[in-house]
Design a protein around this motif. Sequence first.
Motif, short mmCIF file in Angstrom:
data_model
loop_
_atom_site.label_atom_id
_atom_site.label_comp_id
_atom_site.label_asym_id
_atom_site.label_seq_id
_atom_site.Cartn_x
_atom_site.Cartn_y
_atom_site.Cartn_z
N CYS A 267 0.84 -1.20 0.00
CA CYS A 267 0.00 0.00 0.00
C CYS A 267 0.87 1.26 0.00
O CYS A 267 0.60 2.22 -0.72
CB CYS A 267 -0.92 0.01 1.21
N ALA A 268 1.93 1.25 0.82
CA ALA A 268 2.84 2.40 0.87
C ALA A 268 3.53 2.60 -0.48
O ALA A 268 3.72 3.73 -0.93
CB ALA A 268 3.86 2.20 1.97
N GLN A 269 3.89 1.50 -1.14
CA GLN A 269 4.49 1.61 -2.47
C GLN A 269 3.53 2.24 -3.47
O GLN A 269 3.91 3.10 -4.27
CB GLN A 269 4.91 0.23 -2.97
N LEU A 270 2.27 1.84 -3.43
CA LEU A 270 1.27 2.38 -4.35
C LEU A 270 1.05 3.86 -4.13
O LEU A 270 1.03 4.66 -5.08
CB LEU A 270 -0.05 1.62 -4.19
N VAL A 271 0.90 4.25 -2.87
CA VAL A 271 0.68 5.67 -2.58
C VAL A 271 1.91 6.48 -2.93
O VAL A 271 1.81 7.59 -3.48
CB VAL A 271 0.30 5.85 -1.10
N GLY A 272 3.10 5.96 -2.66
CA GLY A 272 4.32 6.66 -3.02
C GLY A 272 4.44 6.87 -4.51
O GLY A 272 4.81 7.96 -4.98
N GLN A 273 4.12 5.83 -5.28
CA GLN A 273 4.19 5.97 -6.74
C GLN A 273 3.17 6.98 -7.24
O GLN A 273 3.47 7.80 -8.12
CB GLN A 273 3.93 4.62 -7.40
N ALA A 274 1.96 6.95 -6.69
CA ALA A 274 0.93 7.89 -7.11
C ALA A 274 1.33 9.33 -6.79
O ALA A 274 1.12 10.25 -7.59
CB ALA A 274 -0.39 7.55 -6.42
N LEU A 275 1.93 9.54 -5.63
CA LEU A 275 2.36 10.87 -5.24
C LEU A 275 3.49 11.37 -6.15
O LEU A 275 3.49 12.52 -6.59
CB LEU A 275 2.82 10.84 -3.78
N ARG A 276 4.41 10.47 -6.46
CA ARG A 276 5.51 10.85 -7.35
C ARG A 276 5.00 11.18 -8.75
O ARG A 276 5.41 12.18 -9.35
CB ARG A 276 6.53 9.70 -7.41
N GLN A 277 4.09 10.36 -9.28
CA GLN A 277 3.54 10.61 -10.61
C GLN A 277 2.78 11.94 -10.65
O GLN A 277 2.89 12.71 -11.62
CB GLN A 277 2.58 9.48 -11.01
N THR A 278 2.03 12.21 -9.61
CA THR A 278 1.24 13.44 -9.58
C THR A 278 2.13 14.66 -9.55
O THR A 278 1.92 15.62 -10.31
CB THR A 278 0.33 13.44 -8.34
N ARG A 279 3.14 14.64 -8.70
CA ARG A 279 4.03 15.79 -8.61
C ARG A 279 4.78 15.99 -9.92
O ARG A 279 4.98 17.12 -10.37
CB ARG A 279 5.01 15.62 -7.46
N THR A 280 5.21 14.92 -10.55
CA THR A 280 5.91 15.03 -11.83
C THR A 280 5.02 15.64 -12.89
O THR A 280 5.46 16.48 -13.70
CB THR A 280 6.39 13.64 -12.29
N ALA A 281 3.74 15.26 -12.88
CA ALA A 281 2.82 15.72 -13.93
C ALA A 281 2.42 17.18 -13.78
O ALA A 281 2.24 17.88 -14.78
CB ALA A 281 1.58 14.84 -13.94
N ILE A 282 2.29 17.66 -12.55
CA ILE A 282 1.72 19.00 -12.37
C ILE A 282 2.69 20.02 -11.80
O ILE A 282 2.37 21.19 -11.73
CB ILE A 282 0.47 18.95 -11.48
N THR A 283 3.89 19.59 -11.41
CA THR A 283 4.81 20.50 -10.75
C THR A 283 5.16 21.70 -11.60
O THR A 283 5.14 22.85 -11.13
CB THR A 283 6.10 19.76 -10.34
N ALA A 284 5.46 21.49 -12.87
CA ALA A 284 5.88 22.60 -13.73
C ALA A 284 4.83 23.70 -13.78
O ALA A 284 5.14 24.90 -13.65
CB ALA A 284 6.19 22.08 -15.14
N GLY A 285 3.57 23.32 -13.96
CA GLY A 285 2.52 24.31 -14.06
C GLY A 285 2.29 25.05 -12.75
O GLY A 285 2.12 26.28 -12.73
N LEU A 286 2.31 24.33 -11.63
CA LEU A 286 2.06 24.98 -10.35
C LEU A 286 3.24 25.84 -9.91
O LEU A 286 3.06 26.92 -9.37
CB LEU A 286 1.76 23.92 -9.29
N GLU A 287 4.46 25.36 -10.17
CA GLU A 287 5.62 26.15 -9.77
C GLU A 287 5.73 27.43 -10.60
O GLU A 287 6.26 28.44 -10.13
CB GLU A 287 6.89 25.32 -9.90
N ALA A 288 5.22 27.39 -11.85
CA ALA A 288 5.22 28.59 -12.67
C ALA A 288 4.38 29.69 -12.03
O ALA A 288 4.64 30.88 -12.23
CB ALA A 288 4.70 28.27 -14.07
N ASP A 289 3.38 29.29 -11.26
CA ASP A 289 2.54 30.25 -10.55
C ASP A 289 3.00 30.45 -9.11
O ASP A 289 2.26 31.00 -8.29
CB ASP A 289 1.08 29.77 -10.55
N ALA A 290 4.21 29.98 -8.81
CA ALA A 290 4.80 30.13 -7.48
C ALA A 290 3.97 29.47 -6.39
O ALA A 290 3.89 29.96 -5.27
CB ALA A 290 5.03 31.61 -7.17
N LEU A 291 3.36 28.34 -6.71
CA LEU A 291 2.58 27.60 -5.74
C LEU A 291 3.42 26.47 -5.14
O LEU A 291 4.21 25.84 -5.83
CB LEU A 291 1.32 27.01 -6.39
#
Length: 255
Positions: free
Chosen positions: A87-111
């Motif tokens: 379960c921890a592996q699944l949640v860790g992978q999901a968190l990593r995938q999510t941050r990779t996918a949306i980080t660029a857009g959110l960081e561009a807005d200084a979030l």
Amino acid sequence: MTYCVGMLVDEGLAMIADTRTNAGLDSISAYRKLHVVERPGERVVAVATAGNLSVTQTALALVREGLRLTPDDAPQTLETAPSLFRCAQLVGQALRQTRTAITAGLEADALDVSATLLLGGQIAGGVPELYLIYGEGNFIACGPDTPFLQVGELKYGKPVLAGGLTHGTPLSEAVKLGLISFSTAMRCNVGVGAPFDLLTLKCDALVADQRRIEADDPYFTDLHRRWTEAQVQVRQAMPAPPWMTGGPRLASSRN
């Protein structure tokens, strides 16, 4: 901001999470941050989230849909994973995938896109476990030497837990210490506030007790008052610095 704590003792597991999120002092909302998957008699898996709300919600949605840890794996969820470690592996992978996918857009807005999670529970055939999952997807397990893990605004409540909680502490006492740590945190930081969601799970029960503690909850209100008064009484009972009261001076440590 937020504050979540998980405590793993001999008798079982307790997890507490506040519900406050804010984007400034004039934009404060409440969202449930303690998410529970329960199949009585088979498994209880709880996830407490801290950090960017869109990141944590998206990651949990990915886990609910099912994830493959390798291309050859069948999709798994918190309801089908064979162990808490998986379960921890699944949640860790999901968190990593999510941050990779949306980080660029959110960081561009200084979030701020940081996020950390606590995952705890028990699956039939295993023992109660508790993990701290970082935004990068890696995680650590709770152990008997330090029987608690925290995420969010943890610095104010940590001394209460570090000074009083051991692996042998009764589960009811652990819950009391956890709530005192929340009392301390909310007094010091407006970003932490009631209501709180509380889960307790006794070893091998595989049925969780869940409850919401509102700001006017009689027990929490009384605990908050007693803890505040006790600190005042203990402080007043301690002697003042002798060099400020005309008392005998202590020997200097300097040569």
